[in-house]
Design a protein around this motif. Structure first.
Motif, PDB file in Angstrom:
ATOM      1  N   THR A 256       0.830  -1.209   0.000  1.00  0.00           N
ATOM      2  CA  THR A 256       0.000   0.000   0.000  1.00  0.00           C
ATOM      3  C   THR A 256       0.862   1.255   0.000  1.00  0.00           C
ATOM      4  O   THR A 256       0.558   2.231  -0.703  1.00  0.00           O
ATOM      5  CB  THR A 256      -0.921  -0.003   1.224  1.00  0.00           C
ATOM      6  OG1 THR A 256      -1.684  -1.215   1.248  1.00  0.00           O
ATOM      7  CG2 THR A 256      -1.867   1.183   1.193  1.00  0.00           C
TER       8      THR A 256
ATOM      9  N   THR B 125       2.312   1.810  -3.486  1.00  0.00           N
ATOM     10  CA  THR B 125       1.269   2.274  -4.402  1.00  0.00           C
ATOM     11  C   THR B 125       0.967   3.753  -4.191  1.00  0.00           C
ATOM     12  O   THR B 125       0.807   4.517  -5.158  1.00  0.00           O
ATOM     13  CB  THR B 125      -0.011   1.442  -4.195  1.00  0.00           C
ATOM     14  OG1 THR B 125       0.302   0.060  -4.341  1.00  0.00           O
ATOM     15  CG2 THR B 125      -1.061   1.816  -5.207  1.00  0.00           C
TER      16      THR B 125
ATOM     17  N   GLY C 262      -6.959   2.574  -9.710  1.00  0.00           N
ATOM     18  CA  GLY C 262      -7.700   1.372  -9.336  1.00  0.00           C
ATOM     19  C   GLY C 262      -6.876   0.443  -8.464  1.00  0.00           C
ATOM     20  O   GLY C 262      -7.387  -0.120  -7.484  1.00  0.00           O
ATOM     21  N   ILE C 263      -5.594   0.291  -8.810  1.00  0.00           N
ATOM     22  CA  ILE C 263      -4.715  -0.557  -7.996  1.00  0.00           C
ATOM     23  C   ILE C 263      -4.553   0.022  -6.599  1.00  0.00           C
ATOM     24  O   ILE C 263      -4.548  -0.706  -5.597  1.00  0.00           O
ATOM     25  CB  ILE C 263      -3.352  -0.715  -8.681  1.00  0.00           C
ATOM     26  CG1 ILE C 263      -3.494  -1.550  -9.964  1.00  0.00           C
ATOM     27  CG2 ILE C 263      -2.342  -1.365  -7.744  1.00  0.00           C
ATOM     28  CD1 ILE C 263      -2.203  -1.728 -10.720  1.00  0.00           C
TER      29      ILE C 263
ATOM     30  N   PHE D 265      -7.746  -0.567  -4.645  1.00  0.00           N
ATOM     31  CA  PHE D 265      -7.865  -1.984  -4.328  1.00  0.00           C
ATOM     32  C   PHE D 265      -6.896  -2.367  -3.199  1.00  0.00           C
ATOM     33  O   PHE D 265      -7.251  -3.136  -2.299  1.00  0.00           O
ATOM     34  CB  PHE D 265      -7.574  -2.818  -5.576  1.00  0.00           C
ATOM     35  CG  PHE D 265      -7.633  -4.303  -5.345  1.00  0.00           C
ATOM     36  CD1 PHE D 265      -8.852  -4.950  -5.204  1.00  0.00           C
ATOM     37  CD2 PHE D 265      -6.464  -5.042  -5.255  1.00  0.00           C
ATOM     38  CE1 PHE D 265      -8.904  -6.319  -4.982  1.00  0.00           C
ATOM     39  CE2 PHE D 265      -6.509  -6.407  -5.026  1.00  0.00           C
ATOM     40  CZ  PHE D 265      -7.739  -7.044  -4.893  1.00  0.00           C
TER      41      PHE D 265
ATOM     42  N   VAL E  62      -8.324  -1.127   0.133  1.00  0.00           N
ATOM     43  CA  VAL E  62      -9.426  -1.960   0.615  1.00  0.00           C
ATOM     44  C   VAL E  62      -8.904  -3.294   1.136  1.00  0.00           C
ATOM     45  O   VAL E  62      -9.339  -3.793   2.186  1.00  0.00           O
ATOM     46  CB  VAL E  62     -10.458  -2.184  -0.514  1.00  0.00           C
ATOM     47  CG1 VAL E  62     -11.506  -3.210  -0.085  1.00  0.00           C
ATOM     48  CG2 VAL E  62     -11.124  -0.872  -0.886  1.00  0.00           C
ATOM     49  N   MET E  63      -7.968  -3.883   0.414  1.00  0.00           N
ATOM     50  CA  MET E  63      -7.401  -5.156   0.851  1.00  0.00           C
ATOM     51  C   MET E  63      -6.633  -5.008   2.155  1.00  0.00           C
ATOM     52  O   MET E  63      -6.675  -5.892   3.021  1.00  0.00           O
ATOM     53  CB  MET E  63      -6.485  -5.709  -0.234  1.00  0.00           C
ATOM     54  CG  MET E  63      -7.219  -6.248  -1.450  1.00  0.00           C
ATOM     55  SD  MET E  63      -8.324  -7.630  -1.030  1.00  0.00           S
ATOM     56  CE  MET E  63      -7.130  -8.833  -0.440  1.00  0.00           C
TER      57      MET E  63
END
Length: 215
Positions: free
Chosen positions: A83, A86, A112-113, A116, A119-120
């Motif tokens: 994270t 990113t 989007g990555i 995602f 959220v993960m």
């Protein structure tokens, strides 16, 4: 001369107050409340510190262990790293997009990555933080020490009165279920452990807290 006499009298008064009595009876009411206030202010924090110190320094006996807690810790830290990377890459991509150096598809893909991954991370940490790694009992079998992970993948120990911990039957679970709940009467917070993936090291101590393991 006068100053030395006053200092001598003041010292005598302070010494007499510290021993529980005053030289002058008219000053006695002012002496005792002061001692009571000091005792009240110091006794509470010191008592709580002593209790916490006693809990952390006692010798505990392990009753349950989850061998896979190391893997959960590694996955938790890996999600944090993913994270973080990113989020670091995302701003330069937007800068290059506004400069016309990258297409909009790449911006949408990167965004989007990042979403995602966030959220993960939240989902994984929600589960990892509630997975019990180890449980211990103190010599008197009245305090349960529970070890679980924090959001950052570090170990955190909490101390619970055995009388406050629900048995497996009280939670509505069956001893044959894969995932079991660790619940308290005084708190809605729920932790999870597993006798299927984990190991009951001390069966007698474990049953002292959670009840019989036999159907």
């Amino acid at each position: 001369m006068i100053r030395s006499v006053l200092v001598h009298r003041l010292n005598s008064y302070v010494l007499s107050c510290s021993r529980g009595s005053c030289l002058l009876t008219s000053w006695t009411p002012h002496c005792l409340p002061l001692q009571s206030q000091v005792h009240h202010r110091l006794h509470g924090p010191l008592l709580s510190m002593v209790r916490c110190s006693d809990l952390s320094t006692q010798k505990y006996t392990m009753i349950y262990s989850l061998p896979y807690i190391k893997h959960l810790r590694a996955m938790s830290r890996l999600k944090l790293l993913q994270t973080g990377i990113t989020m670091v890459v995302l701003p330069p991509v937007y800068v290059l997009y506004y400069q016309g150096a990258v297409p909009s598809f790449l911006v949408s893909y990167t965004t989007g990555i990042a979403l995602f991954a966030g959220v993960m991370l939240y989902t994984a940490s929600h589960f990892f933080r509630r997975a019990v790694g180890m449980m211990y009992l103190d010599p008197s079998q009245t305090t349960l020490k529970v070890s679980h992970l924090t959001f950052w993948g570090k170990r955190q120990d909490i101390y619970l009165p055995v009388s406050d911990v629900m048995t497996i039957g009280d939670t509505g679970d069956s001893v044959r279920e894969t995932i079991l709940k660790l619940k308290r009467f005084s708190s809605p917070e729920t932790l999870y452990f597993s006798t299927y993936f984990g190991c009951v090291v001390d069966k007698r101590g474990f049953e002292k807290v959670f009840g019989s393991l036999n159907d």
